[in-house]
Design an enzyme around this catalytic site. Structure first.
Site, PDB file in Angstrom:
ATOM      1  N   LYS A   4      -1.223  -9.574   2.610  1.00 52.01           N
ATOM      2  CA  LYS A   4      -0.576  -9.110   3.842  1.00 52.01           C
ATOM      3  C   LYS A   4      -1.517  -8.133   4.524  1.00 52.01           C
ATOM      4  CE  LYS A   4       2.829  -5.843   3.962  1.00 52.01           C
ATOM      5  NZ  LYS A   4       2.198  -4.832   4.836  1.00 52.01           N
ATOM      6  N   GLU A  52      -1.843  -5.606   8.339  1.00 52.23           N
ATOM      7  CA  GLU A  52      -1.113  -5.067   9.479  1.00 52.23           C
ATOM      8  C   GLU A  52      -1.829  -5.364  10.789  1.00 52.23           C
ATOM      9  OE1 GLU A  52      -0.420  -0.869   8.849  1.00 52.23           O
ATOM     10  OE2 GLU A  52       0.615  -1.213   6.940  1.00 52.23           O
ATOM     11  N   ASP A  87       0.847  -1.207   0.000  1.00 49.64           N
ATOM     12  CA  ASP A  87       0.000   0.000   0.000  1.00 49.64           C
ATOM     13  C   ASP A  87       0.880   1.254   0.000  1.00 49.64           C
ATOM     14  OD1 ASP A  87       0.896  -0.102   2.609  1.00 49.64           O
ATOM     15  OD2 ASP A  87      -1.080   0.164   3.532  1.00 49.64           O
ATOM     16  N   SER A  88       2.211   1.055   0.067  1.00 47.36           N
ATOM     17  CA  SER A  88       3.141   2.169  -0.134  1.00 47.36           C
ATOM     18  C   SER A  88       2.965   2.762  -1.529  1.00 47.36           C
ATOM     19  CB  SER A  88       4.591   1.705   0.063  1.00 47.36           C
ATOM     20  OG  SER A  88       4.847   0.521  -0.660  1.00 47.36           O
ATOM     21  N   GLU A 132       8.487  -4.193  11.144  1.00 48.11           N
ATOM     22  CA  GLU A 132       8.919  -2.875  10.636  1.00 48.11           C
ATOM     23  C   GLU A 132       9.352  -1.950  11.774  1.00 48.11           C
ATOM     24  OE1 GLU A 132       6.362  -1.149   7.689  1.00 48.11           O
ATOM     25  OE2 GLU A 132       7.387   0.781   7.746  1.00 48.11           O
ATOM     26  N   ASP A 167      -1.138  -6.295  -0.691  1.00 48.43           N
ATOM     27  CA  ASP A 167      -1.269  -5.639   0.616  1.00 48.43           C
ATOM     28  C   ASP A 167      -2.711  -5.180   0.807  1.00 48.43           C
ATOM     29  OD1 ASP A 167      -0.079  -4.847   2.949  1.00 48.43           O
ATOM     30  OD2 ASP A 167       0.975  -3.119   2.091  1.00 48.43           O
TER      31      ASP A 167
END
Ligand code: KIV
Length: 286
Positions: free
Chosen positions: A115, A117, A47-48, A184, A86
């Site tokens: 993925k 978070e 999502d970056s 991270e 993501d």
């Protein structure tokens, strides 16, 4: 080399003799081909993308539609590396059913895993996604979607309670069935504690050398993004600088009538030129 699978990645623990895992982000087909040709094991369609491609200030702005669009572009490159989609903010926070449907959007777009978070509190969503036959990668430590909850991009796990909470989160993700965990921005000692505490591989970003793999963002590694360089980024290229220099040279050639040249132009055959009353300039066939 054959395509990597999530179960194969799950076994890649450095303490069991595996080489460290190489993960890079990519957001489109050419990027995926470059990352794949470089031999990465995993491609994360992160999502970056919000920040390094779409120009937003944080990752909160992308939707599941945006992510599916970029996952599909990466998947069209048919990389050998495992493609991980993501899950964006709010795509797995509202309900377990929504989480499964949104994970399926990314899988249908071509991801082979997703993925998301968060630690123990995401276990119900993770279990439901895995139960629907989709492999899940966890992500703990500095989770950028928690930017406002954390009060900024801050290194996590800096005291004993916070470090132990990260270990507990990693163990919860492993028990829920995650095949790997991104760690991270945590101190390297804490990354080592977490890595030692789980049997699934950890993949670090800003987490020091004691993890089972490393991930960096494509635009950071290549120096395409040069506005901010976090401490943990190592630049292996300066593509922004090289690109500006190349495009400046193009602009100068256009302005000074040096582009295009004879050989970069199509030409009429001499017969066609003659028939059109044009002499002298037409020498080649298009
Ligand atoms: O979105 C992303 O690029 C990520 C990596 C930094 C792990 O989540």
């Amino acid at each position: 080399m054959s395509k990597l699978t999530a179960p194969a990645v799950r076994a890649l623990k450095v303490r069991s003799g595996a080489d460290p895992i190489v993960m890079l982000t990519a957001y489109d087909a050419p990027g995926a081909r470059i990352v794949d040709e470089a031999g990465a094991d995993l491609i994360l369609v992160g999502d970056s993308v919000a920040m390094v491609v779409l120009g937003f200030d944080d990752t909160l702005q992308v939707t599941i539609d945006d992510m599916a669009h970029h996952v599909a572009a990466v998947a069209r490159a048919k990389p050998r590396a495992l493609v991980i989609g993501d899950m964006p903010w709010l795509s797995y926070h509202v309900s377990v059913q929504d989480s499964v449907r949104n994970a399926a959007r990314l899988m249908k777009a071509g991801a082979q895993a997703v993925k998301l978070e968060g630690g123990a509190k995401r276990v119900p969503m993770i279990e439901a996604i895995i139960d629907a036959e989709m492999p899940v990668m966890g992500h703990i430590g500095l989770t950028p979607q928690s930017l406002h909850a954390f009060g900024g991009y801050k290194v996590q796990g800096r005291n004993q309670a916070a470090a132990l909470a990260l270990v507990a989160d990693a163990q919860a993700l492993q028990s829920a069935g995650c095949f790997a965990i991104v760690l991270e921005c945590v101190p390297d000692e804490v990354a080592r504690m977490v890595t030692d505490a789980v049997d699934v591989p950890t993949i670090g970003i800003g987490a020091g050398p004691h993890t089972d793999g490393q991930v960096l963002v494509y635009h950071d590694v290549l120096g395409i993004e040069d506005r901010i360089t976090p401490k943990f980024v190592r630049r292996y290229g300066s593509l922004k600088e090289q690109s500006v220099a190349a495009l400046t040279a193009f602009a100068s050639d256009v302005r000074n009538c040096r582009f295009p040249s004879e050989t970069e132009s199509y030409h009429l055959s001499s017969e066609a030129a003659e028939a059109m009353g044009l002499y002298g300039s037409a020498t080649k066939t298009a």
